[in-house]
Design a protein around this motif. Structure first.
Motif, mmCIF file in Angstrom:
data_model
loop_
_atom_site.group_PDB
_atom_site.id
_atom_site.type_symbol
_atom_site.label_atom_id
_atom_site.label_comp_id
_atom_site.label_asym_id
_atom_site.label_seq_id
_atom_site.Cartn_x
_atom_site.Cartn_y
_atom_site.Cartn_z
ATOM 1 N N ALA A 20 1.142 -0.822 0.268
ATOM 2 C CA ALA A 20 -0.344 -0.369 -0.483
ATOM 3 C C ALA A 20 1.091 0.441 0.114
ATOM 4 O O ALA A 20 0.156 2.101 -0.890
ATOM 5 C CB ALA A 20 -1.029 -0.119 0.946
ATOM 6 N N ALA A 21 1.864 1.171 0.891
ATOM 7 C CA ALA A 21 2.633 2.704 0.627
ATOM 8 C C ALA A 21 3.145 2.536 -1.049
ATOM 9 O O ALA A 21 3.740 3.713 -0.645
ATOM 10 C CB ALA A 21 3.757 2.120 2.073
ATOM 11 N N TRP A 22 3.835 1.455 -1.265
ATOM 12 C CA TRP A 22 4.488 1.767 -2.866
ATOM 13 C C TRP A 22 3.472 1.938 -3.292
ATOM 14 O O TRP A 22 3.418 3.241 -4.303
ATOM 15 C CB TRP A 22 4.820 0.140 -3.070
ATOM 16 N N GLU A 23 2.489 1.766 -3.396
ATOM 17 C CA GLU A 23 1.141 2.400 -4.104
ATOM 18 C C GLU A 23 1.116 3.889 -4.872
ATOM 19 O O GLU A 23 0.997 4.981 -5.410
ATOM 20 C CB GLU A 23 0.216 1.353 -3.957
ATOM 21 N N ARG A 24 0.979 4.302 -2.805
ATOM 22 C CA ARG A 24 0.683 5.739 -2.566
ATOM 23 C C ARG A 24 2.098 6.488 -2.906
ATOM 24 O O ARG A 24 1.986 7.730 -3.894
ATOM 25 C CB ARG A 24 0.906 5.537 -1.645
ATOM 26 N N ALA A 25 3.286 5.548 -2.931
ATOM 27 C CA ALA A 25 4.470 6.502 -3.504
ATOM 28 C C ALA A 25 4.371 6.273 -5.148
ATOM 29 O O ALA A 25 4.761 8.153 -5.693
ATOM 30 C CB ALA A 25 5.785 5.557 -2.699
ATOM 31 N N ALA A 26 4.148 5.722 -5.508
ATOM 32 C CA ALA A 26 4.288 5.511 -6.977
ATOM 33 C C ALA A 26 3.308 6.511 -7.462
ATOM 34 O O ALA A 26 3.647 7.182 -8.246
ATOM 35 C CB ALA A 26 3.594 3.890 -7.139
#
Length: 124
Positions: A20-26
């Motif tokens: 989820a954190a990677w998706e938000r950062a992307a």
């Protein structure tokens, strides 16, 4: 469809929170997750991002911010106790430090664009 030289793939295990954190950062970088992860890996391989150095820089910024906070508290204490204080130098330093922090955070989070230039995202 254009032919690519990207013939290799790999898998990573991640928790739901990591994903989820990677998706938000992307999304914040206006990229999909694969492109975002590829850009991080490319930056690390090129030597443009060093996670350990980044952590050291953040610690140094925290120390500086803490010192500025302490100075402001001392000024406030003097002013509240009736003493005279000249907050101008501390406020100037705080303004400069805030600019440094802003620049640092922008550089740390700005996605690398084609041609190697970094552009600041416009607020909407």
């Amino acid at each position: 469809m254009a032919q690519t030289d990207r013939l290799h793939s790999f898998r990573i295990r991640a928790s739901q929170a990591d994903l989820a954190a990677w998706e938000r950062a992307a999304a914040n970088a206006d990229m999909n997750r694969t492109s975002w992860l590829r850009s991080l890996a490319a930056d690390a391989a090129a030597g443009t991002r060093h996670p350990g150095i980044l952590a050291d820089e953040i610690r140094a910024l925290r120390r500086e911010l803490s010192a500025c906070g302490n100075n402001l508290n001392q000024i406030a204490h003097r002013l509240n106790s009736g003493s005279r204080a000249d907050p101008e130098a501390a406020l100037d330093r705080l303004g400069n430090l805030m600019g440094e922090v802003s620049d640092f955070l922008h550089d740390a989070h700005a996605p690398k664009r084609k041609g190697g230039s970094r552009t600041r995202r416009q607020r909407q």
